[in-house]
Design a protein around this motif. Structure first.
Motif, short mmCIF file in Angstrom:
data_model
loop_
_atom_site.label_atom_id
_atom_site.label_comp_id
_atom_site.label_asym_id
_atom_site.label_seq_id
_atom_site.Cartn_x
_atom_site.Cartn_y
_atom_site.Cartn_z
N LEU A 133 -19.67 -13.78 -36.62
CA LEU A 133 -20.11 -13.92 -38.02
C LEU A 133 -19.21 -13.12 -38.97
O LEU A 133 -18.85 -13.61 -40.04
N HIS A 134 -18.85 -11.93 -38.57
CA HIS A 134 -17.94 -11.13 -39.41
C HIS A 134 -16.58 -11.81 -39.52
O HIS A 134 -15.97 -11.82 -40.60
N GLY A 135 -16.10 -12.35 -38.41
CA GLY A 135 -14.82 -13.05 -38.44
C GLY A 135 -14.84 -14.28 -39.34
O GLY A 135 -13.88 -14.56 -40.05
N LEU A 136 -15.96 -15.00 -39.32
CA LEU A 136 -16.10 -16.15 -40.22
C LEU A 136 -16.07 -15.70 -41.68
O LEU A 136 -15.46 -16.36 -42.53
N GLY A 137 -16.75 -14.61 -41.96
CA GLY A 137 -16.77 -14.11 -43.33
C GLY A 137 -15.39 -13.72 -43.83
O GLY A 137 -15.04 -13.95 -44.99
N VAL A 138 -14.59 -13.14 -42.94
CA VAL A 138 -13.25 -12.70 -43.34
C VAL A 138 -12.28 -13.87 -43.41
O VAL A 138 -11.50 -13.99 -44.37
N THR A 139 -12.30 -14.77 -42.41
CA THR A 139 -11.30 -15.83 -42.36
C THR A 139 -11.66 -17.05 -43.20
O THR A 139 -10.83 -17.55 -43.95
N ARG A 140 -12.88 -17.53 -43.07
CA ARG A 140 -13.25 -18.77 -43.77
C ARG A 140 -13.67 -18.53 -45.22
O ARG A 140 -13.32 -19.28 -46.11
N LEU A 141 -14.46 -17.50 -45.44
CA LEU A 141 -14.93 -17.21 -46.79
C LEU A 141 -13.94 -16.36 -47.58
O LEU A 141 -14.12 -16.12 -48.76
#
Length: 153
Positions: A133-141
């Motif tokens: 979830l943290h990785g999605l927040g940094v990369t996608r968002l």
């Protein structure tokens, strides 16, 4: 015109003087660690025993594993503020599963808990999911890692 340089103006290349400031800047932490070891050994003769050293290494092993992961994060110019919080959540979840006071299933052991392997698996799954979830927040968002991991705490 050439000027002659006397030996008093320039030191010889091979000669070097002891610089205590540079010495303590380089070896100060090591000297302090050795002094601490000597001090604690004088306070308790069992401090440098094989059993105590094994206990100390066992207790700090989790921090060493976390430090390896954080090294990769820092090397990639990132930051992760939520490491301790994720560790606490995962450990508490694993302990809850292993102890199993609130489980009323037939699969639980006689003492009321589940296998430590199941607790470890759930712990790893939760940690991986939170990291995902943290990785999605940094990369996608495209949110700053500081903000994402601060919110993840």
């Amino acid at each position: 015109m050439t000027q002659m340089i006397s030996k008093t103006q320039a030191p010889a290349k091979g000669a070097s003087r002891f610089d205590p400031i540079a010495f303590f800047e380089r070896f100060g932490v090591l000297i302090f660690m050795i002094l601490l070891l000597v001090f604690f050994q004088l306070q308790n003769s069992n401090f440098l025993s094989e059993r105590n050293i094994f206990n100390i290494l066992t207790e700090v092993s989790i921090y060493g594993i976390i430090a390896v992961g954080m090294t990769f994060v820092i090397l990639t110019a990132g930051i992760d503020l939520s490491v301790g919080s994720i560790l606490a959540v995962c450990a508490m979840t694993a302990a809850y599963v292993i102890k199993g006071d609130n489980f009323t299933t037939v699969d639980a052991d006689a003492w009321g808990g589940f296998s430590w392997l199941l607790g470890l698996g759930i712990c790893l799954a939760i940690g991986t999911f939170i990291g995902f979830l943290h990785g999605l927040g940094v990369t996608r968002l495209r949110l700053p890692p500081f903000i994402v991991t601060l919110g993840g705490m």
